[in-house]
Every structure is written in structure tokens, then in C-alpha cells.
Scaffold this active site. Sequence first.
Site, PDB file in Angstrom:
ATOM      1  CD  GLN A   1      87.467 -61.039-103.337  1.00  0.00           C
ATOM      2  OE1 GLN A   1      87.355 -62.228-103.017  1.00  0.00           O
ATOM      3  NE2 GLN A   1      87.141 -60.068-102.513  1.00  0.00           N
TER       4      GLN A   1
ATOM      5  CG  HIS B   1      87.423 -53.287-104.278  1.00  0.00           C
ATOM      6  ND1 HIS B   1      88.014 -52.293-103.533  1.00  0.00           N
ATOM      7  CD2 HIS B   1      86.680 -54.007-103.406  1.00  0.00           C
ATOM      8  CE1 HIS B   1      87.640 -52.416-102.261  1.00  0.00           C
ATOM      9  NE2 HIS B   1      86.830 -53.452-102.158  1.00  0.00           N
TER      10      HIS B   1
HETATM   11  N1  PMP Z   1      90.355 -55.542-104.578  1.00  0.00           N
HETATM   12  C1  PMP Z   1      89.352 -56.408-104.493  1.00  0.00           C
HETATM   13  C2  PMP Z   1      88.888 -57.111-105.723  1.00  0.00           C
HETATM   14  C3  PMP Z   1      88.748 -56.650-103.253  1.00  0.00           C
HETATM   15  O1  PMP Z   1      87.741 -57.517-103.172  1.00  0.00           O
HETATM   16  C4  PMP Z   1      89.213 -55.966-102.115  1.00  0.00           C
HETATM   17  C5  PMP Z   1      88.577 -56.174-100.756  1.00  0.00           C
HETATM   18  N2  PMP Z   1      87.183 -56.254-100.771  1.00  0.00           N
HETATM   19  C6  PMP Z   1      90.273 -55.083-102.256  1.00  0.00           C
HETATM   20  C7  PMP Z   1      90.829 -54.902-103.503  1.00  0.00           C
HETATM   21  C8  PMP Z   1      90.816 -54.299-101.109  1.00  0.00           C
HETATM   22  O2  PMP Z   1      91.346 -55.122-100.152  1.00  0.00           O
HETATM   23  P1  PMP Z   1      91.616 -54.583 -98.667  1.00  0.00           P
HETATM   24  O3  PMP Z   1      90.339 -53.942 -98.205  1.00  0.00           O
HETATM   25  O4  PMP Z   1      91.945 -55.813 -97.921  1.00  0.00           O
HETATM   26  O5  PMP Z   1      92.743 -53.618 -98.750  1.00  0.00           O
END
Ligand code: PMP
Length: 414
Positions: free
Chosen positions: A211, A131
Site C-alpha cells: 500500500q 495484513h
Molecule cells: N499487504 C498489504 C498491506 C495489502 O494491502 C495486500 C493486499 N490487500 C497484500 C499485502 C497482499 O497483496 P496481494 O493480495 O496482491 O498478494
Amino acid sequence: MGVAPEHAFALDVDKIRADFPILAKEVHGKPLAYLDNAASSQKPLAVLEAIDHYYRAENANIHRGVHHLSELATKKYEDAREKVRAFINAERASEIIFVRGGTEAINLVASTFGRSRVGEGDEIVITHMEHHSNIVPWQMLCEQTGAKLRVAPIDDRGALIVDEFEALLGERTKMVAVVHVSNALGTINPAEKLVAMAHERGIPVLLDGAQAVPHHAVDVQALDCDFYAFSGHKMFAPTGIGVLYGKQKHLEAMPPYQGGGEMITTVSFEKTEYNVVPHKFEAGTPNIAGTIGLGAAIDYMQAIGLAAIEAYEHDLLDYMTSRMSAIEGVKVIGTAPEKAGVLSFNIEGAHPHDVGTILDREGVAVRAGHHCAQPVMDRFGVPATARASLAFYNTREDVDRLVAATEKVREIFA
Ligand code: PMP
């Protein structure tokens, strides 16, 4: 098709659904099939009530007050820390740091631990399925220090090529940061094995568990990771609260992240002494209500049972994958052997955003876009995908609605 075998699991889905008021909503005159859990999950009454109760009956600032309400709020806040500790089986509650979310947790590590370890010519190893929040903080660190980002490749199914990951670990590697479960592909990485490979070479590992925690039990001691990051809002808790787990020895050695109240023991203009962990990393008034909500979400998940959640969702993902794959023109992106909760797909001739919009008109909520994982999209040569993602309150009926709506898209674009 479509006969729900929920009874086959130690999980009463009808009862669970009744705990989530939003699931009874209609969208565009249709019952809601909420399949966007990887973006954010819905909240059970137990969480809503815990937050409501806190504001109605316990609201005060924590750690500083000598009065009754402050003591009560402090106890609730620290109880939540203990719940998180038990939830991920950390050795000590002081290894649990409350942050805004997974993103902040990773930024904290990059800009404190990372900044104090990584120098010019050093390397940070990540994977191609991260991500953006597990890419950009490390890129920023590289820009600041002159270090280099190395990226372990993934295969055509979206599985990490473990040998190539291992080959990247070298003398100059100072940090490994890997996603536990991919939000764009659903791939479950062999985290324990990857940590062991890095540790053999003395390299610390951060796992991005955003996740993973909603779908299966996580044991940070068994994983032996140095850091583990996740968000509350994807695991049935509110937005604005998340967790960084770090091994005590690292947290003690790391410089603080933000300066301010609570993270100090004494302040003078000449010298400031920092507080002990975890308080050293929790400057300012934290998200007290969110933390209490997170504690309630953990209680809720544990009452259902993580093993039951995992088994139920695994079956539902298999069902969703086989039904969606059977539709002509549907291409599933991410077919790794080990997957959790996520089905990314494209429909021949239709842009994913149009797919998302048409599905929405049918009451089916999915996400369409690059899912904050643009390198994954590039790897598969697509600009975006539509993504259906599961939680334990989803049913075969939700999946059947997705299938029917997808068939409608096919008719429109055929
Ligand atoms: N890592 C992964 C694998 C995610 O799916 C997400 C959120 N989509 C995040 C990190 C970041 O999380 P947040 O936006 O809640 O800080």
C-alpha cells in the site's frame, strides 16, 4: 464544497482520468466513483496497450530462445526489471525478483530466508496492523520451527507504539516484518526508524510495501530494509505480478524457493547447480506480459511524478476525512497522524456490508469487510469497516458522491 482544486497541483486529473477507460463506466445507472483502490487499482491505456502489444507482436518464452521474438520478449522482461530497480532505487537489478504478488513475496522470504535462520525458541516480530499475508506466513514458519510470533501494539488512533515495538526486539528476535502503509487504517509506519532499531541489534527487516508504492516514492536504499514486497495490481499494473526486493547478500545466501526450469545452471540426477540471482528465485515461465505491464505502469506513474501524486492524494484524503467525519454517526477508524490513501469508517446502526451495498447502488465502489486484517478489527472492537481508498485519478467529486451516498445510508438507518 466540491469545487475541485486539482489545478492547485502539478497534476492534470481530467487528462489522467481519460487514460483510464473504466472510470467512464456507469454502475447501476450512475457514474462510477471508484474508491476501492487499496483492493486493486484501475489500469491506464498505456498498461493495456503494452500488454496487447506484447501478445500481438512480441510473444515468446524468455531467456531460452535464440530466435528474434524470444530475444525481444527477454529484453522487454529485463527492461521491466530495470524499471522496477529505478522505481524503488535498488542498487542492482539482480535484487528485483518477479513473483505473483506481495503475498508470494512474503511467503518466499518466510520459507527460504526465514526457514534457514529461525529455530526453536526464536522470535519473529510483527505489528498489530499487518495484513494477513504478513501474519500467516510467519505463523506457518513458527509452527514449522517452534519459533514464537511477537506482536507490537498500536494505539487508539492506529499508530504503532514505537517504544513497545523496540522493547520486543531482543536476543531471540531473528526477523522483523512490518507493513509500510496499513491497508485497513492507512497508517504510514516510520519504516526507516524501525529498520534502524532492528539493525542496531543485527535483526533483518522485511517491509510490506503493497500500500506504499502506489502513493509515494520508495527508496529501499534509504530505508535500508533487507526485503521489500509489493503487488503490481495495486499500482496500476495487472494482477498476477509482484516484486520482492532483497539485498544481494541475502538473496545469494538464501536457498531457492521453487525448483524447476530457469532457476538452475545444470541439472543431473546426482547434483543440480542453481542459477545466479535473481533467476534462482524465478523457476518456470514467469508472467512475462504482467511484467511488461508493470514496467508500463511505472513509466506512467513516473511521468505524472510521485511527489505530485503524494501531494494531490494527501490533500484529497484530508478533504475526504473532514467531510466524512462531519457526518453525524460516522466513526472514522484509523486517525494516525501520518496516513496515506485510506479512510475506514463505520456508520452507527448500519452493518458495513449494508453500507457497501447501498453505496454501490449510488455508483460508489468501496470495500466492506475485515480487509484481510482481522486483528485490526479486533483491536478496534468492530467486526468490519467500510473503506474508501484513493488513487491519483480520484477527485473531490468522487468524495462528494461518497458523502452524499453516506448521508443516504444515514437516512435509511436513522
Ligand atoms: N499487504 C498489504 C498491506 C495489502 O494491502 C495486500 C493486499 N490487500 C497484500 C499485502 C497482499 O497483496 P496481494 O493480495 O496482491 O498478494
